[in-house]
Design a protein around this motif. Sequence first.
Motif, short mmCIF file in Angstrom:
data_model
loop_
_atom_site.label_atom_id
_atom_site.label_comp_id
_atom_site.label_asym_id
_atom_site.label_seq_id
_atom_site.Cartn_x
_atom_site.Cartn_y
_atom_site.Cartn_z
N ASP A 88 0.84 -1.20 0.00
CA ASP A 88 0.00 0.00 0.00
C ASP A 88 0.88 1.26 0.00
O ASP A 88 0.60 2.22 -0.72
CB ASP A 88 -0.91 -0.01 1.22
CG ASP A 88 -1.81 1.21 1.23
OD1 ASP A 88 -2.56 1.39 0.26
OD2 ASP A 88 -1.72 2.00 2.21
N GLY A 89 1.95 1.22 0.81
CA GLY A 89 2.82 2.40 0.91
C GLY A 89 3.56 2.68 -0.39
O GLY A 89 3.85 3.84 -0.71
N GLY A 92 0.11 1.84 -3.50
CA GLY A 92 -1.28 2.22 -3.25
C GLY A 92 -1.49 3.72 -3.10
O GLY A 92 -2.61 4.17 -2.94
N GLN A 93 -0.40 4.50 -3.10
CA GLN A 93 -0.53 5.93 -2.86
C GLN A 93 0.10 6.70 -4.02
O GLN A 93 1.01 6.20 -4.68
CB GLN A 93 0.21 6.32 -1.57
CG GLN A 93 -0.12 5.46 -0.38
CD GLN A 93 -1.51 5.77 0.18
OE1 GLN A 93 -2.04 6.84 -0.02
NE2 GLN A 93 -2.07 4.79 0.89
N LYS A 94 -0.39 7.93 -4.22
CA LYS A 94 0.32 8.80 -5.15
C LYS A 94 1.68 9.11 -4.54
O LYS A 94 1.80 9.25 -3.31
CB LYS A 94 -0.47 10.11 -5.34
CG LYS A 94 -1.43 10.01 -6.50
CD LYS A 94 -1.80 11.39 -7.01
CE LYS A 94 -2.91 11.94 -6.12
NZ LYS A 94 -3.56 13.14 -6.59
N SER A 97 2.01 11.80 -2.06
CA SER A 97 1.25 11.70 -0.81
C SER A 97 2.16 11.49 0.38
O SER A 97 3.20 10.85 0.28
CB SER A 97 0.25 10.54 -0.92
OG SER A 97 -0.12 10.11 0.37
N LYS A 98 1.73 12.03 1.51
CA LYS A 98 2.51 11.85 2.74
C LYS A 98 2.42 10.42 3.26
O LYS A 98 3.08 10.07 4.22
CB LYS A 98 2.00 12.82 3.81
CG LYS A 98 2.31 14.26 3.48
CD LYS A 98 3.26 14.83 4.50
CE LYS A 98 3.85 16.14 4.01
NZ LYS A 98 4.86 16.66 4.90
N ARG A 99 1.52 9.65 2.66
CA ARG A 99 1.41 8.26 3.09
C ARG A 99 2.23 7.33 2.19
O ARG A 99 2.26 6.13 2.42
CB ARG A 99 -0.06 7.81 3.08
CG ARG A 99 -0.96 8.69 3.92
CD ARG A 99 -2.42 8.32 3.69
NE ARG A 99 -2.73 7.03 4.28
CZ ARG A 99 -3.21 6.88 5.52
NH1 ARG A 99 -3.42 7.94 6.26
NH2 ARG A 99 -3.47 5.70 5.98
N SER A 100 2.89 7.91 1.18
CA SER A 100 3.63 7.08 0.23
C SER A 100 5.03 6.80 0.74
O SER A 100 5.78 7.70 1.13
CB SER A 100 3.72 7.78 -1.12
OG SER A 100 4.69 7.16 -1.92
N TYR A 103 7.61 8.46 -1.49
CA TYR A 103 7.87 9.85 -1.13
C TYR A 103 8.86 9.94 0.02
O TYR A 103 9.90 10.61 -0.07
CB TYR A 103 6.53 10.51 -0.76
CG TYR A 103 6.65 11.85 -0.06
CD1 TYR A 103 6.93 13.00 -0.79
CD2 TYR A 103 6.46 11.95 1.32
CE1 TYR A 103 7.04 14.22 -0.16
CE2 TYR A 103 6.57 13.17 1.96
CZ TYR A 103 6.85 14.31 1.22
OH TYR A 103 6.98 15.51 1.85
N ARG A 259 8.54 8.66 9.38
CA ARG A 259 7.49 7.65 9.26
C ARG A 259 7.55 6.69 10.46
O ARG A 259 6.53 6.32 11.03
CB ARG A 259 7.73 6.90 7.95
CG ARG A 259 6.57 6.11 7.43
CD ARG A 259 5.52 6.98 6.77
NE ARG A 259 4.40 6.12 6.39
CZ ARG A 259 3.13 6.44 6.53
NH1 ARG A 259 2.79 7.63 7.02
NH2 ARG A 259 2.17 5.61 6.18
N GLN A 271 2.76 0.32 10.28
CA GLN A 271 3.47 1.41 9.59
C GLN A 271 4.95 1.40 9.94
O GLN A 271 5.80 1.59 9.08
CB GLN A 271 2.82 2.74 10.01
CG GLN A 271 3.50 3.94 9.38
CD GLN A 271 2.94 5.24 9.91
OE1 GLN A 271 1.77 5.34 10.27
NE2 GLN A 271 3.79 6.24 10.00
#
Lengths: 305, 265
Positions: A88-89, A92-94, A97-100, A103, A259, A271
């Motif tokens: 997902d990390g 699943g993220q752009k 995104s701060k969830r990527s 990134y 993170r 996470q």
Amino acid sequence: MTDLARAPSDKTSWRTGHADRVLPVLVVLLVIVGIWYLAAIGMNAEWVRDQAARADEDLTSGEFLRRTLILDRPVLPAPHQVASGLWDGIFGQKITSKRSLIYHGWITLSATLAGFAIGSLAGVVLAVGIVHNRAMDQSVMPWAVASQTVPILAIAPMVIVVFASAGITGLLPKAIIAAWLSFFPVLVGMVKGLRTPDAMQLDLMRSWNASDRQVFWRLRLPSSLPFLFASLKVAVAAALVGTIVGELPAGASAGLGARLLSGSYYGQTIQIWAALLAAATLAAILVALIGMIQKATLEHMGLAR
Amino acid sequence: MQGAEHPAQPVIQAQGVSLTFQTADGPIHALKDVDLTINQGDFVSFIGPSGCGKTTFLRTIAALENATGGRISVNGQSPDQARRSRAYGYVFQAPGLYPWRSIAGNISLPLEIMGFDKADRRQRIERVLELVDLAGFGGKYPWQLSGGMQQRASIARALAFDADILLMDEPFGALDEIVRDKLNEALLDLWRKTGKTIGFVTHSIPEAVYLSTRIVVMSPRPGRITKIIESPLPRNRPLDIRDSAEFIALAHEVREGLREGHGDD
């Protein structure tokens, strides 16, 4: 006497060697995953038992096991939970995104590479100084060793704070911490490497009245390359650790370290583990990259053993 | 290049040369009162047991060691001046070729250091490769050659910059006897062609007798010369000269000399 002593070794041995190497790694991986599952069940069991007791549920053992492996905030997430967190990390993220993880990984990687470059350069320059200058030979090494005995966890926040007070935040302070950790293996490896030429090699150079500079470029530097690559591998991993440590204090908002930190604030163990695995994978990729450059270079130079 | 037809020209002169190493266990007299003159075109072998100072003396000529007493001159200069003016080529027991350079690249190394231009380097490499019978092997890498070929490449490297003196420290000591015979023959051939002055350290009596115009017998503690034997053998020496009565007598003389040197042990 036109005999060629050895023909270039054939490539067939490499193929079988490849399979020989993959198999043990796979076996170890399977064992680790197995142990991990058992540990996850064991460590999460208490929470599942408590929840069930509170809800007055009577769980079958199958249902009990299933629940230990699907908790939202497990003590120890199961491998498949971490894997899906990673998936997902990463996918699943752009990537903005701060969830990527891409990134955050890039933020960490850029500081790691900058710190690695600074640290390696410093290590090489200091090693050259030590080998060529008596005063440096006697004075630098103790300080270099001392620098590594200071706990990086203590130094890192100070570096961040000092730079922040000068208005410098972001990549550079983290790169400095990474460089702090990574210059040392390069320094030690290069000093050893630059000193590998034996007395005979140096006597030959002397008999040709070669200057120090000529001895350095034509003999010492090429002889040191196997040592340089070995220490660069250690250094790049150390640089990554340094960067992540640099991301922990002062509530940095980006990077794998951040993170990790936010994961621990909010009890997001999945996470944390996903970020950890991402960092480990990053380190493995970096080390493997240097290994490939090493192999190509040393084979080209006829120094591969 | 028949030295005998010209008045002998001294190239290396040593007078009362001593070298003492200071060690924790007290001084070691590696050389004591060594007197020797080596003339242009001589092939001088140094023979003796380990510790007799034969290698040390060669290294002193090459300014790789500094004499602590006496006087030594090379081409009329101090050894260090001679080294700086690249008066000699030195060959060690091991070839010491760089694995990352081809044979031609290895021979090119001293030429690059000495600042020869590219065209000149190429020409010189061709020439010396031919001299040591390695023509066509310039593109090979050291690991592709046998030990004997590697050592010939290292001799070519020492010849490439045209020093008049060739100093060789047990150059064939690590090679088997068959290869050694071939290289001895090749070395004599090369010596006749180039007229170089050669200093040659060995601990093989047949090698010393076969190669030399003069044989310097040395003995240890302190390292000194016990006997200098002029060889009556002609300069042109086929390998089978070693079965001649002259050769055997000479070898016997060298062996006697070595024994005398040991007498006071």
